[in-house]
Enzyme design. Structure first.
Site, PDB file in Angstrom:
ATOM      1  N   CYS A 125       0.846  -1.203   0.000  1.00 37.71           N
ATOM      2  CA  CYS A 125       0.000   0.000   0.000  1.00 37.71           C
ATOM      3  C   CYS A 125       0.876   1.246   0.000  1.00 37.71           C
ATOM      4  O   CYS A 125       1.719   1.407   0.885  1.00 37.71           O
ATOM      5  CB  CYS A 125      -0.902   0.036   1.224  1.00 37.71           C
ATOM      6  SG  CYS A 125      -1.736   1.628   1.365  1.00 37.71           S
ATOM      7  N   GLY A 238      -3.827  -5.521 -12.760  1.00 38.07           N
ATOM      8  CA  GLY A 238      -3.382  -4.238 -13.305  1.00 38.07           C
ATOM      9  C   GLY A 238      -4.144  -3.853 -14.554  1.00 38.07           C
ATOM     10  O   GLY A 238      -3.773  -4.229 -15.657  1.00 38.07           O
TER      11      GLY A 238
HETATM   12  C1  DHB Z   1      -4.571   1.811  -0.671  1.00 36.40           C
HETATM   13  C2  DHB Z   1      -4.007   0.603  -0.488  1.00 36.40           C
HETATM   14  C3  DHB Z   1      -3.360  -0.001  -1.516  1.00 36.40           C
HETATM   15  O1  DHB Z   1      -2.773  -1.199  -1.382  1.00 36.40           O
HETATM   16  C4  DHB Z   1      -3.306   0.614  -2.738  1.00 36.40           C
HETATM   17  O2  DHB Z   1      -2.683   0.042  -3.767  1.00 36.40           O
HETATM   18  C5  DHB Z   1      -3.885   1.809  -2.936  1.00 36.40           C
HETATM   19  C6  DHB Z   1      -4.508   2.408  -1.880  1.00 36.40           C
HETATM   20  C7  DHB Z   1      -5.206   2.554   0.410  1.00 36.40           C
HETATM   21  O3  DHB Z   1      -5.984   2.028   1.225  1.00 36.40           O
HETATM   22  O4  DHB Z   1      -4.934   3.738   0.453  1.00 36.40           O
END
Ligand code: DHB
Length: 291
Positions: A125, A238
């Site tokens: 993330c 993707g």
């Molecule tokens: C979030 C988490 C992710 O893994 C991602 O790729 C994009 C956003 C998030 O919760 O902000």
């Protein structure tokens, strides 16, 4: 079909974070027909997430900065899991944390639940200050997190990788060495969009994660690299919008796919994509081997 010990209904799953906790889409498509449901990331404690705006549209894609908003593990177990357990579709729970111990605790408590068939580990993330992508850009930290999860559960583990690295195979191999049973790739690419009137970010945070068709060629390339480098199944993610896109990932070496951003455009996207993929396979019986 079987993938890393998970009995998938078919090769088209939904991507974490784009499908809530399943309930949000239940009125729009038959959850029983999905390859698997992958939840948005769950953390041990509730998180409020990032300030708005959290989503901005960009050419052939979008940037998001949600910040792992969720109600925490206890709420998930009490409120969401009983709902999800009613479906015949395998449930893969995506977990995120700020430390290897947090990931391990999540994995330990989730693996007590018979409805949970696999754990996808979000080490990718881009929108949080601690944890998330900080693990997935470092082979040593990737190993640490995946090894801690492996010790805590006998469930199949899928490591979800970030594309924001020089060589994704180094991270993928580290995850496999630490016990990952499969890899999913790619998570979002870090991007920025600037409001030229104000000069500020178009998101509530400075940067966000880019997804959608804009990232598909990068994703296909990274899946191709991973599939040749590791000896566990790779799940392609993707910018998949059509059955042809899914076929592209399978040709690159993926065994299954996750549909993400398409869910925001077409609430029945995964099932449409599955039908299109089946049609494609029938027209090209030798090109793909989906057994
Ligand atoms: C979030 C988490 C992710 O893994 C991602 O790729 C994009 C956003 C998030 O919760 O902000």
């Amino acid at each position: 079909m079987e993938l890393a010990g998970i009995e998938l209904k078919n090769p088209v799953m939904v991507a974490s974070g784009t499908f809530g906790w399943g309930r949000e889409y239940a009125d729009y498509l038959d959850l029983n027909k999905l390859g698997a449901i992958v939840t948005k990331s769950i953390t041990l404690l509730p998180r409020e997430g990032n300030p708005p705006p959290r989503i901005v549209e960009t050419p052939s894609g979008m940037l998001n900065s949600i910040g792992l908003q969720n109600e925490g593990l206890d709420y998930f177990l009490k409120e969401d899991l009983p709902f999800l357990a009613k479906f015949a579709t395998p449930l893969i729970v995506n977990i995120a944390g700020e430390s290897a111990e947090e990931y391990a605790e999540l994995a330990k408590r989730l693996s007590r639940e018979t409805a949970v068939k696999g754990i996808e580990v979000n080490i990718s993330c881009p929108n949080v200050k601690k944890g998330g992508m900080a693990f997935g850009v470092d082979a040593g930290l990737t190993k640490e997190v995946i090894a801690a999860v492996k010790k805590a559960t006998s469930q199949p583990i899928i490591a979800k990788l970030t594309p924001n690295v020089t060589d994704i195979t180094v991270i993928g191999q580290a995850a496999v060495d630490a016990g990952a049973d499969a890899l999913s790739a790619i998570n979002t690419l870090v991007g920025m969009a600037i409001d030229i009137e104000t000069g500020g970010s178009r998101l509530g945070t400075l940067t966000g994660g880019l997804s959608g068709p804009a990232i598909k060629p990068v994703a296909v390339r990274m899946v191709y690299e991973l599939a040749r480098a590791v000896n566990v199944p790779v799940i392609g993610i993707g910018g998949i919008m059509s059955g042809g896109d899914a076929a592209e990932f399978l040709l690159a070496g993926a065994q299954a796919v996750e549909v993400g951003t398409a869910n925001f455009v077409d609430t029945a996207a995964p099932l449409r994509i599955l039908a299109e993929l089946n049609d494609h396979v029938h027209r090209h019986p030798r090109a793909l081997n989906l057994s």
